[in-house]
Design a protein around this motif. Sequence first.
Motif, PDB file in Angstrom:
ATOM      1  N   ALA A 170      86.132  -5.482 -27.765  1.00 18.08           N
ATOM      2  CA  ALA A 170      87.098  -6.264 -28.531  1.00 18.08           C
ATOM      3  C   ALA A 170      87.964  -5.325 -29.349  1.00 18.08           C
ATOM      4  O   ALA A 170      87.530  -4.252 -29.758  1.00 18.08           O
ATOM      5  CB  ALA A 170      86.372  -7.248 -29.441  1.00 18.08           C
ATOM      6  N   ARG A 171      89.171  -5.730 -29.595  1.00 17.58           N
ATOM      7  CA  ARG A 171      90.061  -4.931 -30.435  1.00 17.58           C
ATOM      8  C   ARG A 171      89.554  -4.952 -31.867  1.00 17.58           C
ATOM      9  O   ARG A 171      88.752  -5.797 -32.244  1.00 17.58           O
ATOM     10  CB  ARG A 171      91.473  -5.500 -30.385  1.00 17.58           C
ATOM     11  N   ALA A 172      90.049  -4.026 -32.643  1.00 15.32           N
ATOM     12  CA  ALA A 172      89.659  -3.968 -34.049  1.00 15.32           C
ATOM     13  C   ALA A 172      89.976  -5.301 -34.716  1.00 15.32           C
ATOM     14  O   ALA A 172      90.920  -5.995 -34.334  1.00 15.32           O
ATOM     15  CB  ALA A 172      90.406  -2.836 -34.742  1.00 15.32           C
ATOM     16  N   ARG A 173      89.178  -5.632 -35.708  1.00 14.20           N
ATOM     17  CA  ARG A 173      89.377  -6.909 -36.402  1.00 14.20           C
ATOM     18  C   ARG A 173      90.758  -6.981 -37.028  1.00 14.20           C
ATOM     19  O   ARG A 173      91.227  -6.031 -37.632  1.00 14.20           O
ATOM     20  CB  ARG A 173      88.329  -7.076 -37.496  1.00 14.20           C
ATOM     21  N   ARG A 174      91.354  -8.133 -36.886  1.00 18.44           N
ATOM     22  CA  ARG A 174      92.652  -8.358 -37.508  1.00 18.44           C
ATOM     23  C   ARG A 174      92.428  -8.956 -38.883  1.00 18.44           C
ATOM     24  O   ARG A 174      91.391  -9.550 -39.148  1.00 18.44           O
ATOM     25  CB  ARG A 174      93.472  -9.319 -36.658  1.00 18.44           C
ATOM     26  N   ARG A 175      93.388  -8.812 -39.735  1.00 23.83           N
ATOM     27  CA  ARG A 175      93.248  -9.355 -41.085  1.00 23.83           C
ATOM     28  C   ARG A 175      93.295 -10.872 -41.107  1.00 23.83           C
ATOM     29  O   ARG A 175      92.658 -11.497 -41.924  1.00 23.83           O
ATOM     30  CB  ARG A 175      94.357  -8.810 -41.985  1.00 23.83           C
ATOM     31  N   ASP A 176      94.056 -11.455 -40.201  1.00 19.82           N
ATOM     32  CA  ASP A 176      94.217 -12.902 -40.198  1.00 19.82           C
ATOM     33  C   ASP A 176      93.877 -13.460 -38.817  1.00 19.82           C
ATOM     34  O   ASP A 176      94.768 -13.825 -38.066  1.00 19.82           O
ATOM     35  CB  ASP A 176      95.653 -13.265 -40.594  1.00 19.82           C
ATOM     36  N   PRO A 177      92.583 -13.517 -38.481  1.00 22.59           N
ATOM     37  CA  PRO A 177      92.237 -14.026 -37.153  1.00 22.59           C
ATOM     38  C   PRO A 177      92.570 -15.515 -37.025  1.00 22.59           C
ATOM     39  O   PRO A 177      92.598 -16.242 -38.008  1.00 22.59           O
ATOM     40  CB  PRO A 177      90.735 -13.794 -37.059  1.00 22.59           C
ATOM     41  N   ALA A 178      92.825 -15.933 -35.814  1.00 25.04           N
ATOM     42  CA  ALA A 178      93.136 -17.335 -35.563  1.00 25.04           C
ATOM     43  C   ALA A 178      91.884 -18.188 -35.778  1.00 25.04           C
ATOM     44  O   ALA A 178      90.773 -17.766 -35.483  1.00 25.04           O
ATOM     45  CB  ALA A 178      93.638 -17.501 -34.136  1.00 25.04           C
ATOM     46  N   HIS A 179      92.080 -19.364 -36.306  1.00 28.02           N
ATOM     47  CA  HIS A 179      90.973 -20.302 -36.508  1.00 28.02           C
ATOM     48  C   HIS A 179      91.008 -21.330 -35.398  1.00 28.02           C
ATOM     49  O   HIS A 179      92.063 -21.839 -35.036  1.00 28.02           O
ATOM     50  CB  HIS A 179      91.090 -20.989 -37.873  1.00 28.02           C
ATOM     51  N   VAL A 180      89.842 -21.636 -34.865  1.00 27.12           N
ATOM     52  CA  VAL A 180      89.724 -22.602 -33.778  1.00 27.12           C
ATOM     53  C   VAL A 180      88.577 -23.545 -34.115  1.00 27.12           C
ATOM     54  O   VAL A 180      87.512 -23.110 -34.538  1.00 27.12           O
ATOM     55  CB  VAL A 180      89.431 -21.893 -32.429  1.00 27.12           C
ATOM     56  N   LEU A 181      88.804 -24.819 -33.933  1.00 28.10           N
ATOM     57  CA  LEU A 181      87.757 -25.814 -34.130  1.00 28.10           C
ATOM     58  C   LEU A 181      87.285 -26.260 -32.757  1.00 28.10           C
ATOM     59  O   LEU A 181      88.081 -26.708 -31.933  1.00 28.10           O
ATOM     60  CB  LEU A 181      88.289 -27.021 -34.906  1.00 28.10           C
ATOM     61  N   LEU A 182      86.003 -26.096 -32.506  1.00 25.08           N
ATOM     62  CA  LEU A 182      85.427 -26.507 -31.226  1.00 25.08           C
ATOM     63  C   LEU A 182      84.460 -27.658 -31.445  1.00 25.08           C
ATOM     64  O   LEU A 182      83.616 -27.594 -32.331  1.00 25.08           O
ATOM     65  CB  LEU A 182      84.648 -25.349 -30.578  1.00 25.08           C
ATOM     66  N   ARG A 183      84.574 -28.668 -30.637  1.00 22.84           N
ATOM     67  CA  ARG A 183      83.593 -29.750 -30.637  1.00 22.84           C
ATOM     68  C   ARG A 183      82.716 -29.531 -29.416  1.00 22.84           C
ATOM     69  O   ARG A 183      83.194 -29.538 -28.292  1.00 22.84           O
ATOM     70  CB  ARG A 183      84.293 -31.106 -30.582  1.00 22.84           C
ATOM     71  N   LEU A 184      81.440 -29.288 -29.667  1.00 20.54           N
ATOM     72  CA  LEU A 184      80.513 -28.957 -28.600  1.00 20.54           C
ATOM     73  C   LEU A 184      79.412 -29.994 -28.506  1.00 20.54           C
ATOM     74  O   LEU A 184      78.993 -30.545 -29.521  1.00 20.54           O
ATOM     75  CB  LEU A 184      79.862 -27.590 -28.867  1.00 20.54           C
TER      76      LEU A 184
END
Length: 83
Positions: free
Chosen positions: A12-26
Amino acid sequence: MAKAIPSTAKPARARRRDPAHVLLRLPPHTKAELDALCGMTGMSISALVADAVSRYVDALPAAERRLLRGVKARRIKALTRGS
């Protein structure tokens, strides 16, 4: 604690400061498996999901990976036009 399972996927690439948020319903059984994997490997849910997506893409036939790259490029282009 168990060691993380080695990945054949690209790192994985280095951590970004503002990663995307995703809501998953599992489904409950899928969430339970995800939680168990986190406990077993010591990886975060986001790291497990990123690894799973990377492995899924790597397993696609070459033509589908090319199609995916094209769709991804068009989506990024559309998102950056709106900025």
